[in-house]
Design an enzyme around this catalytic site. Structure first.
Site, PDB file in Angstrom:
ATOM      1  CD  GLU A 117      36.693  45.464  37.851  1.00  0.00           C
ATOM      2  OE1 GLU A 117      36.097  46.557  37.993  1.00  0.00           O
ATOM      3  OE2 GLU A 117      36.682  44.560  38.702  1.00  0.00           O
ATOM      4  CG  HIS A 141      42.346  45.624  38.861  1.00  0.00           C
ATOM      5  ND1 HIS A 141      42.590  45.673  40.224  1.00  0.00           N
ATOM      6  CD2 HIS A 141      41.542  44.543  38.660  1.00  0.00           C
ATOM      7  CE1 HIS A 141      41.963  44.666  40.806  1.00  0.00           C
ATOM      8  NE2 HIS A 141      41.325  43.966  39.887  1.00  0.00           N
ATOM      9  CG  HIS A 143      43.766  39.880  41.130  1.00  0.00           C
ATOM     10  ND1 HIS A 143      43.054  38.825  40.605  1.00  0.00           N
ATOM     11  CD2 HIS A 143      42.987  40.981  40.936  1.00  0.00           C
ATOM     12  CE1 HIS A 143      41.902  39.269  40.116  1.00  0.00           C
ATOM     13  NE2 HIS A 143      41.847  40.571  40.303  1.00  0.00           N
ATOM     14  CG  HIS A 212      39.374  42.792  43.869  1.00  0.00           C
ATOM     15  ND1 HIS A 212      38.162  43.205  43.355  1.00  0.00           N
ATOM     16  CD2 HIS A 212      40.086  42.375  42.799  1.00  0.00           C
ATOM     17  CE1 HIS A 212      38.140  43.015  42.043  1.00  0.00           C
ATOM     18  NE2 HIS A 212      39.308  42.519  41.680  1.00  0.00           N
TER      19      HIS A 212
END
Length: 276
Positions: A117, A141, A143, A212
């Site tokens: 990413e 980031h 989950h 996501h």
């Protein structure tokens, strides 16, 4: 100072990775973290740099970050292993004078490359650096379970997610007063999702990726982790509430939010204070 692991920002990076693992947000190799280093921090760790790697394409152009250094997690690496062997699971990279290529200066000692990413991280670092006059340095980031669950049952609209999550806990509009942006499902790791997210990050510090996870920006490790933790906890309350009954008997009203904004000296956009 004996090793790079004695440096304060490196310790903060490692701790944040482990905190996210312990929250259950990083199954297998899920999630990624990046930190834009301060000039004095670069000087502090330069003695630990081995021979710098070859230049590789970022996959996008970030001229606003030209020449800067970042600590990032590695692609395919597990957050649960960062605390055990940081040199295997993380790295420090340098960007070239155009912001189009990077090279590894430290870490990933057993091979590999920075997070898949990386284009999303760097494009959003560029946006947040400009929007905050350089104050924001962390992009994270994860989950986050309950937020992901909500992307299956709520309309994928900024106004809906912001308002619903604000209502679940009084502190929420104080912690993220600008609201939350939402990106519909997209293939991860490429330039398209990076562009879509960076557009939202011009207005928000939080972006939800449908089905996501979540993407957060902040000034330091504590504030960024705390932001994600607050949003995910609010989502957990909403999931529990919806499992009990689909409608609310009482909630925080638009006027309640306006009163809160006055006392806590925050600006809450009226677009989120619509009458239901």
């Amino acid at each position: 100072m004996n090793t790079i692991l004695d440096v304060k920002f490196v310790q903060g990076f490692i701790r944040m990775c482990n905190d996210g693992w312990e929250q259950g947000w990083h199954e297998r190799n899920g999630g990624n973290l990046s930190y834009r280093m301060k000039p004095e921090e670069v000087r502090e760790v330069e003695p630990f740099f081995s021979e710098k790697g070859e230049w590789r394409e970022i996959g996008t152009s970030v001229p606003g970050l030209a020449g800067e250094y970042f600590m990032v997690t590695g692609s395919g690496k597990f957050f649960r292993n960062v605390i055990l062997d940081p040199a295997d699971s993380t790295c420090i990279i340098e960007l070239d004078e155009k912001g189009e290529n990077y090279r590894i200066c430290w870490g990933l000692v057993n091979g590999g490359r920075p997070t898949s990413e990386l284009p999303s991280h760097l494009m959003n670092h560029e946006v947040k650096k400009a929007a905050t006059n350089g104050m924001h340095r962390v992009i994270y980031h994860a989950h986050t379970t309950n937020v992901i669950a909500l992307t299956f049952v709520l309309p994928l609209k900024d106004e809906v997610f912001t308002r619903e999550l604000w209502e679940m806990a009084t502190e929420c509009p104080v912690v993220f007063p600008d609201g939350i942006g939402v990106v519909g499902w997209m293939v991860p790791g490429g330039r398209d999702i990076a562009v879509a997210t960076s557009e939202l990050m011009k207005k928000y510090d939080v972006a939800i990726w449908a089905h996501h996870g979540m993407f957060c920006s902040g000034e330091d490790f504590d504030l960024t982790f705390g932001l994600m933790h607050t949003v995910e906890k609010s989502a957990e309350i909403l999931v529990k509430m919806l499992s009990i009954r689909p409608d609310k008997l009482q909630t925080i009203t638009p006027q309640n939010f306006r009163d809160l904004a006055v006392d806590f000296k925050v600006n809450l956009p009226e677009k989120f204070l619509y009458e239901k």
